[in-house]
Design an enzyme around this catalytic site. Structure first.
Site, PDB file in Angstrom:
ATOM      1  N   CYS A 138       0.848  -1.185   0.000  1.00 15.86           N
ATOM      2  CA  CYS A 138       0.000   0.000   0.000  1.00 15.86           C
ATOM      3  C   CYS A 138       0.893   1.248   0.000  1.00 15.86           C
ATOM      4  O   CYS A 138       2.083   1.168   0.310  1.00 15.86           O
ATOM      5  CB  CYS A 138      -0.915  -0.018   1.217  1.00 15.86           C
ATOM      6  SG  CYS A 138      -0.065   0.239   2.783  1.00 15.86           S
ATOM      7  N   CYS A 195       2.907   1.815   3.222  1.00 13.38           N
ATOM      8  CA  CYS A 195       4.054   0.910   3.378  1.00 13.38           C
ATOM      9  C   CYS A 195       5.192   1.357   2.462  1.00 13.38           C
ATOM     10  O   CYS A 195       6.369   1.270   2.823  1.00 13.38           O
ATOM     11  CB  CYS A 195       3.658  -0.534   3.070  1.00 13.38           C
ATOM     12  SG  CYS A 195       2.829  -1.326   4.474  1.00 13.38           S
ATOM     13  N   CYS A 212      -3.101  -4.701   1.306  1.00 22.98           N
ATOM     14  CA  CYS A 212      -1.642  -4.612   1.168  1.00 22.98           C
ATOM     15  C   CYS A 212      -0.977  -5.946   1.530  1.00 22.98           C
ATOM     16  O   CYS A 212      -1.300  -6.556   2.549  1.00 22.98           O
ATOM     17  CB  CYS A 212      -1.139  -3.495   2.092  1.00 22.98           C
ATOM     18  SG  CYS A 212       0.643  -3.400   2.227  1.00 22.98           S
ATOM     19  N   CYS A 250       1.366  -4.990   4.993  1.00 22.23           N
ATOM     20  CA  CYS A 250       0.765  -4.708   6.306  1.00 22.23           C
ATOM     21  C   CYS A 250      -0.583  -5.401   6.498  1.00 22.23           C
ATOM     22  O   CYS A 250      -1.173  -5.294   7.566  1.00 22.23           O
ATOM     23  CB  CYS A 250       0.650  -3.206   6.537  1.00 22.23           C
ATOM     24  SG  CYS A 250      -0.539  -2.400   5.454  1.00 22.23           S
ATOM     25  N   ASP A 269      -7.441 -16.013  63.584  1.00 25.24           N
ATOM     26  CA  ASP A 269      -8.206 -17.219  63.305  1.00 25.24           C
ATOM     27  C   ASP A 269      -9.686 -16.904  63.324  1.00 25.24           C
ATOM     28  O   ASP A 269     -10.115 -15.873  63.836  1.00 25.24           O
ATOM     29  CB  ASP A 269      -7.897 -18.292  64.352  1.00 25.24           C
ATOM     30  CG  ASP A 269      -6.472 -18.782  64.224  1.00 25.24           C
ATOM     31  OD1 ASP A 269      -5.899 -18.624  63.128  1.00 25.24           O
ATOM     32  OD2 ASP A 269      -5.936 -19.305  65.217  1.00 25.24           O
TER      33      ASP A 269
HETATM   34 ZN   LIG Z   1       0.683  -1.642   3.775  1.00 25.10          ZN
END
Ligand SMILES: [Zn+2]
Lengths: 540, 153
Positions: free
Chosen positions: A27, A30, A119, A122, A355
């Protein structure tokens, strides 16, 4: 030249890399990451715009490089491209400095109607999963759970195969970078997590009015992403680097992010490329958020309690899964705190314990309760007083005072130096032998009496066996009849008083029986005071 | 409460609700009966096994000697030359022996059910319930004793 925000920030030298990544199926965001675009603003622009611009940029590139291969073009000159979709379309329509490629034209129009493909790098994280619809879904989850918070941290967990895909893309880019004689390491790329933060944080600010904190916050929103379709991406690493995937006990999968990252550091490039199809096939669906969780940091509430019942244990008493007593100090107090703070669970702790048949009188016993993942975190002093009143009104077996919110660190005060503290008790004692007043009065003159106490038999199943030296500081007897007397005593914290009285099979020495030359037993015991100055007394 | 082995050499097991057991002599044991004088008590069971060497550590009581029902705990030597062996009677891990008996064996006779106990044994969690099933309760034991007394007279 227009403003920065409408420009693609790629330089001439990035073009081959960008083109390779586009072919790889990456994409635009990226592509920015792999071209080391360090400005945040470009990542925040709509993906479709970026994609359109990127295509135009790359096309113009081929044009220009074709037309300018003989002219001198500085390699690092930044190309700034018109970005607005309308303009891009206009340009396309006009055909100005555009390829007159009908197929390209058709693609551009189609892409504007369809969502961009998922993509391959990613898996949608830097696409729809960082956009407003997703942020709204997360915020809905935050708001629906009534959390009180003033800041928050947003943490994400990505599926491990993202690292594999990142690596595949990197190997591709590395080759090209090598050609350009540039010194770039994998670490120099913009990390996925970083880019994700740049895009999504401003959207949270817009939606919630608070941006996620970069550092610490008690309130944490965490999202776990998964992508089952590509889970098998990692599997070849187990055969390639078996040393990274050993002994993953109690884990659902041995392919943890850490293990995958480590394996990717070790594997050599040829091995990787032999085993992983690069470029990978285009994923059908993006990642999904399989878990969105909100957690608030624990709140600690401290106070002192008095216990007026001889049939109430301090904590629930369960033997073989069966409940022995109907309630407990812990529950009578915590129940109301849980309701008020709307917590998930609690942990009760106290300065020593008594106790089931022992009462706690006087100034009471300090206690602290950790409330795990509370929805409410702020209570005024007034509200705390009301809460204390609610607890006290609901049972006459337990009463609390000095109820207050404290820090986690302050809980340490309760536990530290416990050994040095003294506790006062009042015991009703039976003797086998007939006694006179003077027989028990001898106890009064004993000061700082040292005891050797073996771990009592009644707790030996859960405590280590040891002999501990404990000190009875003072004793004060009160004769009742031939077989009974009361004894008030001050002792070092941690002394087992019952064992001091009956001797525990001679395992506590000396004991009341041995001191008086008879067999003694304890009938009643009250704690009269626990001498600690924490938590501080309140005015109410 | 328990009867075992040689005639009348009865043992007594006291179990706490937390499964800890204390091994002691029962009323009818000859050592408690005839006004015998105990010369000494030895936890040396064989040449290379002494119950005194038993060391346990931690909550989980690591290092404890494991005992079966017939495992000897100690031997009592009386001044009349008689010798008695006290057995564990229950399966479990030895937590401690009563070292006070070494210095003053007479507490075994004076306070057999308290200071004069022989040893502390922790049965396995799974076995802690069944362990007492083969034993007699205090009431049943008293009935046995009275029958034994009647048949003798
Ligand atoms: Zn990507």
């Amino acid at each position: 030249m227009n403003g920065f925000s409408s420009m693609i920030e790629l330089s001439e030298k990035d073009k081959p890399i960008a083109q390779m990544l586009l072919n790889f199926g990456a994409c635009p965001r990226c592509i920015f990451r792999f071209c080391r675009v360090e400005l945040q603003a470009p990542y925040r622009r709509p993906e479709k715009e970026l994609l359109c611009e990127l295509r135009t940029f790359l096309q113009s590139n081929s044009n220009e490089s074709e037309s300018s291969c003989e002219t001198v073009q500085p390699p690092c000159k930044r190309i700034r491209l018109e970005s607005r979709k309308e303009e891009a379309e206009e340009q396309t329509a006009n055909g100005s400095h555009q390829l007159t490629d009908a197929e390209n034209d058709g693609n551009a129009t189609d892409d504007n109607l369809r969502p961009p493909p998922v993509c391959t790098v990613c898996l949608g994280i830097l696409q729809e999963l960082c956009e407003m619809d997703f942020v709204k879904a997360v915020c809905q989850k935050i708001n629906s759970s009534e959390y009180q918070f003033s800041s928050f941290v947003f943490s994400v967990s990505f599926p491990p195969q993202l690292s594999v895909r990142e690596h595949a893309a990197w190997l591709l880019v590395k080759e090209e970078i090598g050609k350009q004689d540039l010194l770039v390491e994998k670490d120099d790329l913009v990390q996925l997590k970083e880019a994700y933060k740049w895009i999504i944080h401003p959207l949270f600010l817009e939606e919630l009015g608070v941006p996620p904190a970069d550092g610490k916050s008690l309130f944490e929103v965490s999202v776990v992403f998964a992508h089952p379709e590509t889970d098998e991406d990692c599997h070849f690493l187990a055969t390639a680097c078996p040393s990274c995937f050993k002994s993953a006990k109690n884990k659902q999968s041995i392919f943890t992010r850490m293990a995958v990252v480590k394996a990717l550091e070790l594997i050599d490039d040829d091995d990787f490329l032999k085993n992983f199809q690069s470029p990978p096939s285009s994923p059908k669906t993006p990642c999904t958020a399989v878990d969105i969780q909100c957690t608030n940091g624990a709140i600690f509430v401290a106070g002192r309690y008095n216990k007026y019942s001889r049939t109430l244990p301090q904590t629930p008493w369960i033997i073989d899964g069966e409940r022995k007593m109907e309630s407990s100090v812990e529950e009578l107090i915590s129940e109301h705190l849980m309701t008020t703070f709307k917590a998930d669970s609690f942990n009760f702790s106290s300065s020593g314990r008594e106790d089931v048949d022992v009462r706690t009188l006087g100034n009471g016993r300090p206690f602290a309760i950790e409330l795990v993942n509370p929805r409410r975190v702020h209570l005024t002093a007034e509200e705390m007083r009301a809460l204390q009143q609610t607890i006290n009104n609901s049972s006459d077996k337990v009463q609390v005072h000095d109820l207050q919110i404290v820090t986690r660190e302050a809980i340490g005060h309760m536990k530290e130096g416990e050994e040095g503290k003294t506790k006062s008790y009042n015991a009703l004692i039976w003797t086998e032998k007939e006694i006179r007043n003077e027989d028990v009065a001898v106890l009064d003159s004993m000061k700082e009496l040292k005891l050797d106490q073996k771990t009592p038999l009644r707790v030996l199943h859960r405590r280590p066996l040891a002999v501990r030296v404990r000190v009875i500081h003072t004793m004060q007897s009160e004769y009742i009849d031939e077989h009974h007397f009361r004894l008030r005593l001050k002792s070092q914290a941690g002394t087992y008083i019952k064992e001091f009285v009956h001797g525990d099979f001679g395992r506590t020495k000396p004991n009341i029986g041995s001191l008086l030359g008879t067999t003694a037993d304890i009938l009643e015991l009250d704690v009269e005071s626990v001498d600690t100055d924490w938590p501080p007394a309140l005015d109410n | 409460l328990d009867v075992k082995g040689n005639p009348c050499e009865d043992h007594c097991i006291l179990q706490h609700s937390n499964r800890i057991c204390v091994i002691a002599l029962a009323d009818a044991h000859p050592v408690l009966q005839k006004g015998k004088a105990i010369e000494r008590i030895s936890y040396q069971i064989s040449a290379n096994c002494s119950r005194l060497q038993n060391k346990v550590s931690g909550k989980s009581k690591r290092g404890a000697q494991f005992l079966t029902e017939l495992a000897p705990l100690c031997r009592i030597y009386c001044s009349d030359g008689e010798e008695y062996t006290i057995y564990s009677c229950i399966r479990g891990r030895l937590i401690e022996v009563n070292e006070s008996l070494l210095g003053d064996p007479s507490i075994l006779q004076q306070k057999p059910f308290t200071d004069g106990y022989v040893a502390v044994v922790l049965p396995k969690f799974e076995e802690s319930k069944t362990i007492t099933q083969g034993l007699l309760t205090r009431k049943e034991y008293e009935e046995v004793l009275s029958k034994r007394f009647n048949s003798a007279s």
